[in-house]
Design a protein around this motif. Sequence first.
Motif, PDB file in Angstrom:
ATOM      1  N   UNK A  59      47.520 -51.398 -26.157  1.00 57.19           N
ATOM      2  CA  UNK A  59      47.057 -51.293 -24.763  1.00 57.19           C
ATOM      3  C   UNK A  59      46.079 -52.412 -24.397  1.00 57.19           C
ATOM      4  N   UNK A  60      46.180 -52.873 -23.148  1.00 58.01           N
ATOM      5  CA  UNK A  60      45.300 -53.946 -22.702  1.00 58.01           C
ATOM      6  C   UNK A  60      43.834 -53.558 -22.774  1.00 58.01           C
ATOM      7  N   UNK A  61      43.535 -52.283 -22.565  1.00 55.61           N
ATOM      8  CA  UNK A  61      42.133 -51.850 -22.621  1.00 55.61           C
ATOM      9  C   UNK A  61      41.562 -52.011 -24.024  1.00 55.61           C
ATOM     10  N   UNK A  62      42.397 -51.853 -25.054  1.00 53.98           N
ATOM     11  CA  UNK A  62      41.939 -52.041 -26.423  1.00 53.98           C
ATOM     12  C   UNK A  62      41.692 -53.513 -26.709  1.00 53.98           C
ATOM     13  N   UNK A  63      42.604 -54.366 -26.228  1.00 48.20           N
ATOM     14  CA  UNK A  63      42.387 -55.805 -26.405  1.00 48.20           C
ATOM     15  C   UNK A  63      41.108 -56.234 -25.694  1.00 48.20           C
ATOM     16  N   UNK A  64      40.889 -55.714 -24.486  1.00 45.99           N
ATOM     17  CA  UNK A  64      39.665 -56.037 -23.749  1.00 45.99           C
ATOM     18  C   UNK A  64      38.428 -55.566 -24.503  1.00 45.99           C
ATOM     19  N   UNK A  65      38.526 -54.395 -25.137  1.00 45.36           N
ATOM     20  CA  UNK A  65      37.391 -53.878 -25.911  1.00 45.36           C
ATOM     21  C   UNK A  65      37.073 -54.796 -27.089  1.00 45.36           C
ATOM     22  N   UNK A  66      38.103 -55.310 -27.752  1.00 47.28           N
ATOM     23  CA  UNK A  66      37.845 -56.214 -28.882  1.00 47.28           C
ATOM     24  C   UNK A  66      37.208 -57.525 -28.406  1.00 47.28           C
ATOM     25  N   UNK A  67      37.560 -57.969 -27.205  1.00 52.20           N
ATOM     26  CA  UNK A  67      36.944 -59.175 -26.656  1.00 52.20           C
ATOM     27  C   UNK A  67      35.462 -58.936 -26.388  1.00 52.20           C
ATOM     28  N   UNK A  68      35.137 -57.782 -25.832  1.00 50.37           N
ATOM     29  CA  UNK A  68      33.734 -57.434 -25.592  1.00 50.37           C
ATOM     30  C   UNK A  68      32.952 -57.365 -26.899  1.00 50.37           C
ATOM     31  N   UNK A  69      33.540 -56.756 -27.914  1.00 48.25           N
ATOM     32  CA  UNK A  69      32.851 -56.652 -29.202  1.00 48.25           C
ATOM     33  C   UNK A  69      32.646 -58.023 -29.835  1.00 48.25           C
ATOM     34  N   UNK A  70      33.626 -58.919 -29.654  1.00 44.53           N
ATOM     35  CA  UNK A  70      33.482 -60.264 -30.198  1.00 44.53           C
ATOM     36  C   UNK A  70      32.355 -61.017 -29.490  1.00 44.53           C
ATOM     37  N   UNK A  71      32.245 -60.820 -28.190  1.00 38.85           N
ATOM     38  CA  UNK A  71      31.108 -61.380 -27.452  1.00 38.85           C
ATOM     39  C   UNK A  71      29.790 -60.873 -28.057  1.00 38.85           C
ATOM     40  N   UNK A  72      29.718 -59.568 -28.322  1.00 35.68           N
ATOM     41  CA  UNK A  72      28.521 -58.996 -28.928  1.00 35.68           C
ATOM     42  C   UNK A  72      28.230 -59.574 -30.300  1.00 35.68           C
ATOM     43  N   UNK A  73      29.287 -59.847 -31.065  1.00 37.58           N
ATOM     44  CA  UNK A  73      29.107 -60.464 -32.376  1.00 37.58           C
ATOM     45  C   UNK A  73      28.409 -61.814 -32.252  1.00 37.58           C
ATOM     46  N   UNK A  74      28.818 -62.608 -31.258  1.00 34.79           N
ATOM     47  CA  UNK A  74      28.173 -63.899 -31.045  1.00 34.79           C
ATOM     48  C   UNK A  74      26.692 -63.755 -30.782  1.00 34.79           C
ATOM     49  N   UNK A  75      26.331 -62.758 -29.995  1.00 33.66           N
ATOM     50  CA  UNK A  75      24.916 -62.498 -29.701  1.00 33.66           C
ATOM     51  C   UNK A  75      24.169 -62.107 -30.971  1.00 33.66           C
ATOM     52  N   UNK A  76      24.725 -61.169 -31.718  1.00 27.36           N
ATOM     53  CA  UNK A  76      24.048 -60.655 -32.911  1.00 27.36           C
ATOM     54  C   UNK A  76      23.916 -61.741 -33.981  1.00 27.36           C
ATOM     55  N   UNK A  77      24.974 -62.513 -34.192  1.00 28.44           N
ATOM     56  CA  UNK A  77      24.927 -63.546 -35.224  1.00 28.44           C
ATOM     57  C   UNK A  77      23.916 -64.637 -34.909  1.00 28.44           C
ATOM     58  N   UNK A  78      23.905 -65.094 -33.677  1.00 24.47           N
ATOM     59  CA  UNK A  78      22.956 -66.146 -33.311  1.00 24.47           C
ATOM     60  C   UNK A  78      21.522 -65.634 -33.375  1.00 24.47           C
ATOM     61  N   UNK A  79      21.291 -64.413 -32.894  1.00 21.45           N
ATOM     62  CA  UNK A  79      19.929 -63.869 -32.952  1.00 21.45           C
ATOM     63  C   UNK A  79      19.477 -63.704 -34.395  1.00 21.45           C
ATOM     64  N   UNK A  80      20.390 -63.307 -35.273  1.00 19.38           N
ATOM     65  CA  UNK A  80      20.040 -63.169 -36.689  1.00 19.38           C
ATOM     66  C   UNK A  80      19.734 -64.523 -37.308  1.00 19.38           C
ATOM     67  N   UNK A  81      20.564 -65.509 -36.970  1.00 21.04           N
ATOM     68  CA  UNK A  81      20.365 -66.834 -37.550  1.00 21.04           C
ATOM     69  C   UNK A  81      19.050 -67.458 -37.082  1.00 21.04           C
ATOM     70  N   UNK A  82      18.750 -67.310 -35.821  1.00 17.56           N
ATOM     71  CA  UNK A  82      17.556 -67.952 -35.272  1.00 17.56           C
ATOM     72  C   UNK A  82      16.269 -67.217 -35.599  1.00 17.56           C
ATOM     73  N   UNK A  83      16.336 -65.876 -35.672  1.00 23.45           N
ATOM     74  CA  UNK A  83      15.112 -65.084 -35.750  1.00 23.45           C
ATOM     75  C   UNK A  83      14.963 -64.226 -37.005  1.00 23.45           C
TER      76      UNK A  83
ATOM     77  N   UNK B 184      29.136 -65.489 -26.317  1.00 26.97           N
ATOM     78  CA  UNK B 184      28.105 -64.612 -26.857  1.00 26.97           C
ATOM     79  C   UNK B 184      27.034 -65.380 -27.596  1.00 26.97           C
ATOM     80  N   UNK B 185      27.453 -66.396 -28.352  1.00 28.74           N
ATOM     81  CA  UNK B 185      26.484 -67.220 -29.083  1.00 28.74           C
ATOM     82  C   UNK B 185      25.576 -67.977 -28.132  1.00 28.74           C
ATOM     83  N   UNK B 186      26.150 -68.506 -27.056  1.00 30.70           N
ATOM     84  CA  UNK B 186      25.331 -69.198 -26.059  1.00 30.70           C
ATOM     85  C   UNK B 186      24.313 -68.231 -25.449  1.00 30.70           C
ATOM     86  N   UNK B 187      24.782 -67.045 -25.083  1.00 29.81           N
ATOM     87  CA  UNK B 187      23.886 -66.045 -24.485  1.00 29.81           C
ATOM     88  C   UNK B 187      22.770 -65.651 -25.445  1.00 29.81           C
ATOM     89  N   UNK B 188      23.147 -65.385 -26.704  1.00 29.51           N
ATOM     90  CA  UNK B 188      22.147 -65.011 -27.693  1.00 29.51           C
ATOM     91  C   UNK B 188      21.146 -66.117 -27.954  1.00 29.51           C
TER      92      UNK B 188
END
Length: 221
Positions: free
Chosen positions: A2-26, A176-180
């Motif tokens: 389902x497209x909603x599941x693919x969209x959910x994985x895209x959102x989670x991947x965005x979140x991964x970028x935020x979490x990884x960059x924040x972890x790396x920097x801080x 996500x990485x840029x945002x983080x």
Amino acid sequence: MPRSIIAATILLTFGTGVVDVSSFLRLGHVFASVMTGNLVLLGLAAGTGNGTLARSGGTALVGYAVGVAVSSLVSRPLEGHRHRWAALSAMHLLVLAGWVVLWVTVRDAGTAGESWTLGVAAAAMGVQSSLVRLVGGQGMSTTYLTSTLTRLVWDLGHHGRVGWGDPARCAALVVGAVSGGLLAQHAAAWTPAPAAAAAVLAAALWHRAAPAAIAGAEPVA
């Protein structure tokens, strides 16, 4: 899928970028989700005698492993249950909320605070990886995208076309990485906000899809 599941994985991947960059920097210059990179950094720490890097890399590895292990234990009794994925989705939100609380309250409270924050961030990524593996099969990922990039380029060269999911996840990780990075540098207390919002939206999308369609689904995009 389902497209909603693919969209959910895209959102989670965005979140991964935020979490990884924040972890790396801080949180010690390691990643919360990229365990291949952390293994390399552990080797670097061993080779250079960098105890601080070794501690951070080890913390991330242990946290991630704990997240995956607990996810496996939680989902195992629900084997075959059409709502098994919902238990992991709820657990992911719970652990991610714990990371947000630790980030705001104890991230700067010395080595212990930093280690706890990093460990819980990595655990959240472990739960997320387990959830996505359950939903999309072994070929789907929102945390490590080497296989995603490989599939994208292979399909483009072999078939002359790709689905929209893989390129969207790669782009989401970068955004996500840029945002983080921007938040970690200029508004550190708010750094977890985009990842938390993305996870909540993803959970809502999980629930829009029929559990029967999710169970045993094969990734198609």
